[in-house]
Design a protein around this motif. Structure first.
Motif, PDB file in Angstrom:
ATOM      1  N   ARG A 221      -3.294   6.006   3.055  1.00 14.58           N
ATOM      2  CA  ARG A 221      -2.935   4.939   2.127  1.00 14.58           C
ATOM      3  C   ARG A 221      -1.449   4.617   2.240  1.00 14.58           C
ATOM      4  O   ARG A 221      -0.620   5.052   1.434  1.00 14.58           O
ATOM      5  N   CYS A 222      -1.085   3.826   3.239  1.00 16.54           N
ATOM      6  CA  CYS A 222       0.312   3.475   3.441  1.00 16.54           C
ATOM      7  C   CYS A 222       0.856   2.592   2.328  1.00 16.54           C
ATOM      8  O   CYS A 222       2.073   2.457   2.169  1.00 16.54           O
ATOM      9  N   ASP A 223      -0.039   1.956   1.562  1.00 22.12           N
ATOM     10  CA  ASP A 223       0.418   1.150   0.430  1.00 22.12           C
ATOM     11  C   ASP A 223       1.028   2.020  -0.662  1.00 22.12           C
ATOM     12  O   ASP A 223       1.675   1.494  -1.580  1.00 22.12           O
ATOM     13  N   LEU A 224       0.862   3.335  -0.552  1.00 22.47           N
ATOM     14  CA  LEU A 224       1.407   4.244  -1.554  1.00 22.47           C
ATOM     15  C   LEU A 224       2.832   4.693  -1.230  1.00 22.47           C
ATOM     16  O   LEU A 224       3.419   5.468  -1.988  1.00 22.47           O
ATOM     17  N   LEU A 225       3.399   4.216  -0.122  1.00 20.87           N
ATOM     18  CA  LEU A 225       4.785   4.545   0.205  1.00 20.87           C
ATOM     19  C   LEU A 225       5.732   3.819  -0.747  1.00 20.87           C
ATOM     20  O   LEU A 225       5.528   2.658  -1.075  1.00 20.87           O
ATOM     21  N   SER A 226       6.785   4.503  -1.161  1.00 17.94           N
ATOM     22  CA  SER A 226       7.826   3.848  -1.953  1.00 17.94           C
ATOM     23  C   SER A 226       8.611   2.902  -1.052  1.00 17.94           C
ATOM     24  O   SER A 226       8.583   3.010   0.181  1.00 17.94           O
ATOM     25  N   ASP A 227       9.322   1.956  -1.663  1.00 17.90           N
ATOM     26  CA  ASP A 227      10.164   1.053  -0.877  1.00 17.90           C
ATOM     27  C   ASP A 227      11.179   1.849  -0.061  1.00 17.90           C
ATOM     28  O   ASP A 227      11.446   1.531   1.105  1.00 17.90           O
ATOM     29  N   ARG A 228      11.759   2.881  -0.658  1.00 16.92           N
ATOM     30  CA  ARG A 228      12.791   3.656   0.046  1.00 16.92           C
ATOM     31  C   ARG A 228      12.233   4.299   1.303  1.00 16.92           C
ATOM     32  O   ARG A 228      12.844   4.232   2.380  1.00 16.92           O
ATOM     33  N   LEU A 229      11.068   4.933   1.207  1.00 12.82           N
ATOM     34  CA  LEU A 229      10.485   5.585   2.371  1.00 12.82           C
ATOM     35  C   LEU A 229      10.002   4.556   3.386  1.00 12.82           C
ATOM     36  O   LEU A 229      10.163   4.744   4.596  1.00 12.82           O
ATOM     37  N   ALA A 230       9.416   3.452   2.909  1.00  8.02           N
ATOM     38  CA  ALA A 230       8.941   2.419   3.831  1.00  8.02           C
ATOM     39  C   ALA A 230      10.098   1.820   4.629  1.00  8.02           C
ATOM     40  O   ALA A 230       9.938   1.458   5.798  1.00  8.02           O
ATOM     41  N   LYS A 231      11.285   1.748   4.029  1.00  9.99           N
ATOM     42  CA  LYS A 231      12.439   1.175   4.711  1.00  9.99           C
ATOM     43  C   LYS A 231      13.019   2.121   5.757  1.00  9.99           C
ATOM     44  O   LYS A 231      13.883   1.707   6.542  1.00  9.99           O
ATOM     45  N   THR A 232      12.592   3.374   5.774  1.00 11.57           N
ATOM     46  CA  THR A 232      12.987   4.260   6.876  1.00 11.57           C
ATOM     47  C   THR A 232      12.176   3.945   8.133  1.00 11.57           C
ATOM     48  O   THR A 232      12.513   4.400   9.222  1.00 11.57           O
ATOM     49  N   ILE A 233      11.104   3.175   7.969  1.00 14.11           N
ATOM     50  CA  ILE A 233      10.281   2.764   9.101  1.00 14.11           C
ATOM     51  C   ILE A 233      10.734   1.402   9.616  1.00 14.11           C
ATOM     52  O   ILE A 233      10.795   1.158  10.818  1.00 14.11           O
ATOM     53  N   SER A 234      11.058   0.502   8.688  1.00 12.70           N
ATOM     54  CA  SER A 234      11.493  -0.852   9.037  1.00 12.70           C
ATOM     55  C   SER A 234      12.449  -1.336   7.943  1.00 12.70           C
ATOM     56  O   SER A 234      12.341  -0.899   6.794  1.00 12.70           O
TER      57      SER A 234
END
Length: 286
Positions: A54-67
């Protein structure tokens, strides 16, 4: 509803009893509830993330480490790009610790194939919590397995394997004559390694990604190229769901100054990478 403490201002000793019972003016002050907080809601979110990708469960902070864009980061995660720890399958891990501290969910999971990960969940999102931080703890003793889940670079094939460094030993001088590549080199080490693929595709476990390190983690030796012909070499390509084993060889420039006590496997960097460490037991480290 949280308990409330009454803060009053009173005068006169004769009013003390009345003040204690009924108060004597002033606004009530909220007090946070005390005692342990049930981590079950946050644990359900963590299990949903791990079991269902469930990648929709990533926080904005963690998702921004990807992009740079959080939405793009979640999209890349959902496309199987990152983070690679979403490759964990149901039943391949066990929740070891679970607690809520200052509103954050703190969890430690142990992978079936070796290694532990720490997850921090923060309040937010439709599910009530979001995955905000992931830390891997992937150190063990020689002979014990560790789970590798990493990519060499964004978009590169995922490597999913169970790796065991079984032994590390110095090759005795009497064996050097069996090595056609030895010239002025008068000492080297060899490690016996076993790799089990956990992927449905062939994976590459590059020999050059291993190195020897001192007790403090400082690198002291890279693999030898070309490799020694003493014993069977570790295959670099592992077929789907198969197990291979063999030897890696390392030259050591000055064994008196730099005694290797660790075998390290390092693939990629940052959020997509992984570093696995196998240490000699303390009684064997000298």
């Amino acid at each position: 509803m949280p308990a409330r403490r009454l803060v009053r201002t009173c005068s006169g000793a004769g009013l003390l009893l009345l003040a204690l019972v009924a108060g004597c003016g002033g606004e009530p002050e909220a007090v946070a509830p005390s005692g342990p907080v049930d981590p079950a809601p946050a644990e359900r979110v963590l299990r949903s993330y791990l079991d269902d990708d469930r990648c929709d469960l990533l926080s904005d902070r963690l998702a921004k480490t990807i992009s740079p864009s959080a939405d793009d980061g979640r999209r890349l995660c959902g496309a199987g790009q990152l983070p690679v720890d979403a490759l964990i399958r149901p039943g391949q891990y066990k929740v070891m610790t679970a607690e809520i501290i200052d509103g954050e969910g703190l969890f430690t999971i142990r992978l079936e194939d070796g290694g532990e990960r720490d997850y921090t969940l923060t309040p937010g999102g439709e599910a009530g919590f979001q995955i905000d931080e992931v830390k891997s703890r992937t150190e063990t003793e020689l002979g014990e397995p560790l789970r590798l889940q990493a990519r060499e670079a964004p978009g590169a094939p995922a490597v999913d394997a169970r790796i065991t460094v079984q032994t590390i030993e110095r090759v005795p001088t009497s064996k050097l004559s069996e090595d056609e590549y030895v010239t002025s080199l008068d000492k080297y080490y060899k490690a016996r390694v076993r790799v089990r693929s956990r992927s449905d595709d062939a994976i590459s476990v590059g020999s050059l990604d291993f190195y020897l390190a001192q007790e403090n983690g400082v690198k002291v030796a890279d693999p030898r190229v070309p490799f020694s012909n003493i014993g069977g070499l570790l295959p670099t390509v592992v077929p789907p769901n198969q197990t291979v084993s063999g030897y890696l060889f390392f030259a050591v420039p000055n064994v008196k100054i730099a005694t290797p006590t660790q075998v390290v496997y390092s693939l990629g960097t940052g959020n997509i990478g992984a570093k696995l460490v196998w240490k000699k037991p303390e009684k064997d480290a000298d």
